[in-house]
Every structure is written in structure tokens, then in C-alpha cells.
Design an enzyme around this catalytic site. Structure first.
Site, short mmCIF file in Angstrom:
data_model
loop_
_atom_site.label_atom_id
_atom_site.label_comp_id
_atom_site.label_asym_id
_atom_site.label_seq_id
_atom_site.Cartn_x
_atom_site.Cartn_y
_atom_site.Cartn_z
N HIS A 100 0.88 -1.17 0.00
CA HIS A 100 0.00 0.00 0.00
C HIS A 100 0.92 1.22 0.00
O HIS A 100 2.01 1.17 0.56
CB HIS A 100 -0.83 0.11 1.28
CG HIS A 100 -1.72 -1.05 1.57
ND1 HIS A 100 -1.28 -2.18 2.21
CD2 HIS A 100 -3.04 -1.23 1.36
CE1 HIS A 100 -2.29 -3.02 2.36
NE2 HIS A 100 -3.37 -2.48 1.85
N ASP A 103 2.41 1.95 3.33
CA ASP A 103 3.36 0.99 3.91
C ASP A 103 4.79 1.41 3.63
O ASP A 103 5.69 1.16 4.44
CB ASP A 103 3.23 -0.42 3.28
CG ASP A 103 1.85 -0.99 3.40
OD1 ASP A 103 1.15 -0.63 4.35
OD2 ASP A 103 1.49 -1.80 2.52
N GLU A 267 -8.61 -13.98 -1.55
CA GLU A 267 -7.89 -14.26 -0.30
C GLU A 267 -8.58 -15.41 0.43
O GLU A 267 -9.80 -15.40 0.63
CB GLU A 267 -7.84 -13.01 0.59
CG GLU A 267 -7.12 -13.31 1.89
CD GLU A 267 -6.89 -12.10 2.77
OE1 GLU A 267 -6.54 -11.04 2.25
OE2 GLU A 267 -7.07 -12.25 3.99
N HIS A 270 -10.68 -14.49 3.49
CA HIS A 270 -11.90 -13.76 3.13
C HIS A 270 -12.96 -14.73 2.60
O HIS A 270 -14.15 -14.55 2.83
CB HIS A 270 -11.61 -12.68 2.09
CG HIS A 270 -10.66 -11.62 2.57
ND1 HIS A 270 -10.29 -10.56 1.79
CD2 HIS A 270 -10.02 -11.47 3.75
CE1 HIS A 270 -9.46 -9.77 2.48
NE2 HIS A 270 -9.27 -10.31 3.66
N ASP A 295 -4.33 -13.98 -2.50
CA ASP A 295 -3.73 -13.62 -1.22
C ASP A 295 -3.73 -14.88 -0.36
O ASP A 295 -4.79 -15.35 0.10
CB ASP A 295 -4.51 -12.49 -0.53
CG ASP A 295 -3.95 -11.13 -0.92
OD1 ASP A 295 -3.12 -11.06 -1.86
OD2 ASP A 295 -4.34 -10.13 -0.30
N ASP A 306 -10.67 -12.05 10.59
CA ASP A 306 -9.64 -12.14 9.56
C ASP A 306 -8.28 -12.27 10.23
O ASP A 306 -7.58 -11.28 10.42
CB ASP A 306 -9.74 -10.83 8.75
CG ASP A 306 -8.96 -10.86 7.47
OD1 ASP A 306 -8.64 -11.96 7.00
OD2 ASP A 306 -8.69 -9.78 6.93
N ASP A 308 -5.56 -13.72 9.24
CA ASP A 308 -4.40 -13.61 8.34
C ASP A 308 -3.22 -14.47 8.78
O ASP A 308 -2.08 -14.00 8.87
CB ASP A 308 -3.93 -12.14 8.25
CG ASP A 308 -4.85 -11.28 7.39
OD1 ASP A 308 -5.65 -11.84 6.63
OD2 ASP A 308 -4.76 -10.04 7.49
N ASP A 338 -0.49 -12.57 2.22
CA ASP A 338 -1.14 -11.57 3.05
C ASP A 338 -1.34 -12.21 4.42
O ASP A 338 -2.44 -12.61 4.80
CB ASP A 338 -2.48 -11.15 2.44
CG ASP A 338 -3.04 -9.92 3.12
OD1 ASP A 338 -2.48 -9.53 4.16
OD2 ASP A 338 -4.03 -9.36 2.62
#
Ligand code: XLS
Ligand code: CA
Ligand code: CA
Length: 437
Positions: A100, A103, A267, A270, A295, A306, A308, A338
Site C-alpha cells: 500500500h 506501507d 484471499e 476472506h 492472497d 480475519d 491472516d 497476506d
């Protein structure tokens, strides 16, 4: 230049018998499987946000792994972070990264200042890309962290917020092109709503599509030839997100005429939040021509959010790579981790071990998926299960030769139908036997 991960050298493939925690057991980058190097099948990417930025804080506690890269000055820290990122990718043998805007460089007091910071850091990233032979898989704009996006970005009730978001996307597209990225992701962080009582849903959806069209027009005008991706997610942070799941997003893209430029970035975590399997989302994308990028991560069956996590579930990796192989592999997309190490996995070695676990899991997934395809029993079963559509009445239906009356006449004459077994358990046992070798 300072070393940010001392004590860790280049991670090598040592094979499945190795007990070395800092070695690959299944990922052998140059090994050819089904005519392609493993590295080309996977196109592994590092996520800048989790790996380089997130320090492991949660609602109940601060970070457990400091990531200031030796400086309290935000720009110096950002430069050091870039050096650290390339050291890490180099040591892991990862070729791609995703980021991003926020980031890679800290947000300034104005958009102009933020953009100037991005110019400086992206010059450095460009230099490092060349030095280390690394590439951007995709770029994106963070349109959800700053309080200005509390009500959304493209779907904000305030047009000034929409304009700000457009400014950020323009810059993020500039950066993606500058750094040679082949994808640009729209993840609708706060593109959703909390209550219908304050929401004009129709206008919000139209505006989201407007923002995407503007991005496509601008991206193409500056020479972006890659894919735009939407990353579906059903909830979190908003209660209801407009990009709920693959089916919802595909409908949205088609409705607004965005389907030529957009594909999906799916993802795993998700998918499960939406009540689907990862493989379901991938299959839908593949069968509708929207398969784009992945992802890679996993959620926790017992937690409804989430998380991750780094992916270590072999079945999911097998079914994922099965879909990737059947889709003919990635073009502009790849496998972006991710994923973040757990808060309690609090050393720099844990970052390496996490990536190794994830990459080895997908390498195993690829190896087994290819064996499943070579084995052929699944394909044969499915082919035979649908054989009635390739001849006789089935073929006539597919060819559009029959109307309702003709079908009714056929059915009346036919008597009852005998239905074959779906053989689910048998098929699952085939997968197990191929996994076991
Ligand atoms: C958050 C998303 C996000 C996107 C990029 O849940 O996964 O990280 O991938 O904005
Ligand atoms: Ca994601
Ligand atoms: Ca996620």
C-alpha cells in the site's frame, strides 16, 4: 549497509528429510513441475504491510516485535525498511512484493507532502528492484486507515473524501507503473456500511464504480497494461462490505462494465469469512474468466475474523494449486502472503519460519495437485458424471434445440430417472491416497 536479519543466511532447499527450521523442505525454486519452474508456478510475493510494518499489536496490547528499523525519524525508518525488505526477500528467495502507498512511506501533513515522500522512497525501491532483481506484483492505496475514510473512500457520503481517494489512487498507480507492477488492487476496506439508516446504497455503489472507471482510464493513459483486481471480503472492518464475495463482485463488475479490465484477487481468509471454501472462490473465478491473483493465508476455524495466518493447511493448498494449474497458471497475478506471524511469534527468525512454512505448504500443494491431475481419476469421474450433456438429449439442450414442450414430451415418455452415486467419500479417499504418495 546494516544487516537487519543477522544470523539468517539465504534459505536453501534441503528436501523433505531436513530438520533445519531455516530451510525449505518442499519448495525448490528451480525444480521443474509440469513444464514450469516452481518459482514461476507460484510467483510468491511478500506483503509489505504485515511483514515490514505490523508489529503485532492487538486490541489488548502493543506490538511484540519492533519494526522501526533503527530510527525514530519516519523517513529514515522508511528507507531502512526498504533495505530490510529487500534483504528479507533476497534471503527467502521471494521475487515479488505487494504494497500500500502508506506501507512504504509515512503519510505527510498534506497529500502533496505524502506524494513527495512516496517519490523519494519509490526511487529507492526502483534502485533496489534492479539490484536484487525483484518485482512488484501489485500496488494499492490505503483508503481505510486514516480517519478521513471512516465512512468509506469511493463510497463516502462526502465528495471531498472521494476526491482525496482519487488523488491517492492516482499516485499509487503512478508508483505501480514506475516499479513495474503487473497488478493494481482494490480492496474496499471501508467500502460498505454499518447501518442502512444513514446510507444511500445506490449512490454508494454507483460512486464506487465511478472511482474504478476513473482508475482504469488513468492507469491505461499512463501505460499500465496489467490487471486491475478487486479483492472480495464480506465484512471487517465494515459490517457489510460491497465486495462481499466473488459472485457479488463479478455481478458488480459486469453491471458497471468493468469486467474487461478487472479480475479477482482471492484471499483464503476472506473466502471462509464469506462462508465459502477458498477453492469455491477460486473455482468460480476460473469458470467465469475472473481468475487473477491470490492472497495466500488462512483463518482459524474457531475464530470469526480475519486472522491472516500463514497458510499451513495442506488440503487447502492442494485444492488451491489444483485450481491454479487448471486455470493455466498466473499471468499478471501471483501468490501474495497476506499473512502475519502470530503476536507471540515475536522474533525476526519467526518471520522467516512463517514464510518457509507458507511457501513449503504451497510447494507441497503444487506437487500434490499435479499428481492428482496426472492420476486422472478425479477428472475422469467428473467427465463421466456429466457425460449425458455431450450426447442425446443433453447435447440437444446445450445446442438450444429443444423448447419446454419438447422437453416435457421427452420426460413424459421417459418414465423415472435412475440417479448415480456422487461418490464423495471415494473421491476424498483418492485425494488422501495421492497426498500419502
Ligand atoms: C484486508 C485485506 C488487505 C488487502 C490490501 O483484509 O486483505 O490487506 O489485501 O488492501
Ligand atoms: Ca488481502
Ligand atoms: Ca485479510
Amino acid at each position: 549497509m546494516a544487516e537487519f536479519y543477522p544470523g539468517v543466511s539465504k534459505i536453501k532447499y534441503e528436501g523433505s528429510k531436513s530438520k533445519n527450521p531455516l530451510a525449505y523442505k518442499y519448495y525448490n525454486a528451480d525444480e521443474v513441475i509440469a513444464g514450469k519452474k516452481m518459482s514461476e508456478h507460484m510467483k510468491f510475493a511478500m506483503s509489505y504491510w504485515h511483514t515490514m510494518v505490523a508489529e503485532g499489536s492487538d486490541m489488548f496490547g502493543v506490538g511484540t516485535l519492533k519494526k522501526d528499523y533503527g530510527s525514530s525519524d519516519p523517513m529514515e525508518s522508511a528507507r531502512n525498511k526498504a533495505y530490510a525488505a529487500f534483504e528479507l526477500m533476497d534471503k527467502l528467495g521471494i521475487e515479488y512484493y505487494c504494497f500500500h502507498d502508506r506501507d512504504i512511506a509515512p503519510e505527510g501533513a498534506s497529500l502533496a507532502e505524502s506524494n513527495a515522500r512516496l517519490d523519494e522512497i519509490s526511487d529507492l525501491l526502483l534502485e533496489l528492484n534492479k539490484k536484487y532483481d525483484k518485482k512488484v506484483l501489485w500496488g494499492t492505496a490505503n483508503l481505510f486507515s486514516n480517519p478521513r475514510f471512516a465512512h468509506g473512500a469511493g463510497t463516502a457520503p462526502n465528495a471531498d473524501v472521494f476526491a482525496f481517494a482519487a488523488g491517492q489512487i492516482k499516485k499509487a498507480l503512478d508508483l505501480t507503473v514506475k516499479l513495474g507492477g503487473t497488478g493494481y488492487v482494490f480492496w474496499g476496506g471501508r467500502e460498505g456500511y454499518e447501518t442502512l439508516l444513514n446510507t444511500n446504497m445506490g449512490l454508494e455503489l454507483d460512486n464506487l464504480a465511478r472511482l474504478m472507471h476513473l482508475a482504469v482510464d488513468y492507469g491505461r493513459s499512463i501505460g499500465f497494461k496489467g490487471d486491475f483486481f478487486v479483492e472480495p471480503k464480506p465484512k471487517e472492518p465494515t459490517k457489510h462490505q460491497y465486495d462481499f464475495d466473488s459472485a457479488t463482485v463479478i455481478g458488480f463488475l459486469r453491471h458497471y462494465g468493468l469486467d474487461k479490465d478487472f479480475k479477482l484477487n482471492i484471499e483464503a481468509n476472506h473466502a471462509t469469512l464469506a462462508g465459502h471454501t477458498f477453492a469455491h472462490e477460486l473455482r468460480l473465478a476460473r469458470d467465469t474468466g475472473f481468475f487473477g491473483s491470490i492472497d495466500a493465508n488462512q483463518g482459524d476455524m474457531l475464530l470469526g475474523w480475519d486472522t491472516d495466518q500463514f497458510p499451513t493447511n495442506i488440503y487447502d493448498a492442494v485444492y488451491c494449486m489444483y485450481e491454479v494449474l487448471k486455470a493455466g497458471g498466473f499471468t499478471n497475478g501471483g501468490l501474495n502472503f497476506d499473512a502475519k506471524a502470530r503476536r507471540a511469534s515475536n522474533t525476526r527468525e519467526d518471520i522467516f519460519m512463517s514464510y518457509i512454512a507458507g511457501m513449503d505448504t504451497f510447494a507441497l500443494g503444487l506437487r500434490i495437485a499435479q499428481k492428482l491431475i496426472e492420476d486422472g481419476r478425479l477428472d475422469t469421474f467428473v467427465e463421466e458424471r456429466y457425460a449425458s450433456w455431450t450426447k442425446g438429449i443433453g447435447k440437444d439442450i446445450v445446442d438450444g434445440k429443444l423448447d419446454m414442450k419438447a422437453l416435457s414430451d421427452y420426460a413424459v415418455k421417459m418414465g423415472d430417472v435412475e440417479v448415480d452415486s456422487g461418490r464423495q467419500e471415494y473421491l476424498e479417499s483418492i485425494v488422501n491416497s495421492v497426498i500419502a504418495g
